[in-house]
Scaffold this active site. Sequence first.
Site, PDB file in Angstrom:
ATOM      1  N   LYS A  68       6.579  -4.233   7.837  1.00  0.00           N
ATOM      2  CA  LYS A  68       5.574  -3.803   8.824  1.00  0.00           C
ATOM      3  C   LYS A  68       4.582  -4.927   9.150  1.00  0.00           C
ATOM      4  CE  LYS A  68       4.036   0.418   8.428  1.00  0.00           C
ATOM      5  NZ  LYS A  68       3.298   1.623   8.054  1.00  0.00           N
TER       6      LYS A  68
ATOM      7  N   LYS B 231       2.233  -1.680  -2.692  1.00  0.00           N
ATOM      8  CA  LYS B 231       1.828  -0.263  -2.663  1.00  0.00           C
ATOM      9  C   LYS B 231       1.460   0.124  -4.094  1.00  0.00           C
ATOM     10  CE  LYS B 231       1.551   3.025   0.470  1.00  0.00           C
ATOM     11  NZ  LYS B 231       1.151   2.800   1.857  1.00  0.00           N
TER      12      LYS B 231
ATOM     13  N   SER C  20      -6.954  -3.413   9.217  1.00  0.00           N
ATOM     14  CA  SER C  20      -7.270  -3.800   7.835  1.00  0.00           C
ATOM     15  C   SER C  20      -7.318  -5.328   7.719  1.00  0.00           C
ATOM     16  CB  SER C  20      -6.213  -3.262   6.864  1.00  0.00           C
ATOM     17  OG  SER C  20      -6.495  -1.930   6.530  1.00  0.00           O
TER      18      SER C  20
END
Length: 411
Positions: free
Chosen positions: A90, A102, A344
């Site tokens: 991504k 993650k 972000s």
Amino acid sequence: MNALAATNRNFRQAARILGLDSKLEKSLLIPFREIKVECTIPKDDGTLVSYVGFRVQHDNARGPMKGGIRYHHEVDLDEVNALAQLMTWKTAVADIPYGGAKGGIGCKPKDLSNSELERLTRVFTQKIHDLIGINTDVPAPDMGTNAQTMAWILDEYSKFHGHSPAIVTGKPIDLGGSLGREAATGRGVLYAMEALLAEHGKNIKDLTFAVQGFGNVGAWAAKLIHERGGKVVAVSDITGAVKNPNGLDIAALLDHKEATGKLIDFSGGDVMNSDALLTHECDVLIPCALGGVLNRENADHIKAKFIIEAANHPTDPEADEILSKKGVVILPDIYANAGGVTVSYFEWVQNIQGFMWDEEKVNMELKKYMTKAFHNLKNMCQSHNCNLRMGAFTLGVNRVARATILRGWEA
């Protein structure tokens, strides 16, 4: 098919299309580091309880690793692995200088008091503080966590490393969070959709939309579509679903949900079955909730001409094939919902520079990144004669593979 199997399958297909060396393919799949820690905290009644925390750092060829931390009772290593890998592709699709990571803790946040959640977050941070960092791995909020969780991580990390606002993103504005971050994923969905529709000679104001999931992402997407003159004809969340063939008044619906906590009993629409929303008559379907909602059971009955994947992995591979045969255009999740990680990145940049942007600049830069990424994705589709999902995967995988080779991975 679960998220890890589907992600691996898409990656392997992209690797085949790109003609990647089998050793490099294997190297790109294996995570850089898997961390598993025990977090023991005293509960408010004085008893001790232990939770297991994970952080999977998948790839850092293109920059520091980036990804959310979720607090959920079903968090396990497989799921965290799949989501970390997805973040690698991504960030590469969006062309921001990050890799993928993650994390998560297997707990039920609703069963914990605020002070228990704070203690758990601080213990987790103590266990991993020397493995994350501004130039190493930058966490963010995810399911079951929020800006407050990030504030605790920032504070605990700063005790070891000095004031470090860039260690997490999705923070409160007062601690260096970015303006526009809350709306970022929903706004990114809008910009991605505008780029796709322009390609097909269509405009938001002439189309009808159904939005599945009315949380942060779905609510912002619906609100922005409504403001652009689009007709949102159906909306659902876990409390129920409402429809209005003439278009729902999204501002009034948001006020109603704020006041009552649910969608039903809204005077400006009729109640409908939540499951029926996916097969409701509309031009554009936007799933913004859980994974795997479009499957072989319902794929044949979907009437939308466009599907914008605002959720992670909402379409099963089997449904993908059925919908492609029907001529439905699917804008894949690894591009469509990249607005959150893009803003972000802007937050991280602002923290490192010590110079904050106004909201207009944040939104303008987001539009620039989302539009450019769409054109790059389309170029891959044309080069490799593939659909948008494979266009996105080949774009992301190719960028990470190139960076890996340039760094000298075999040395």
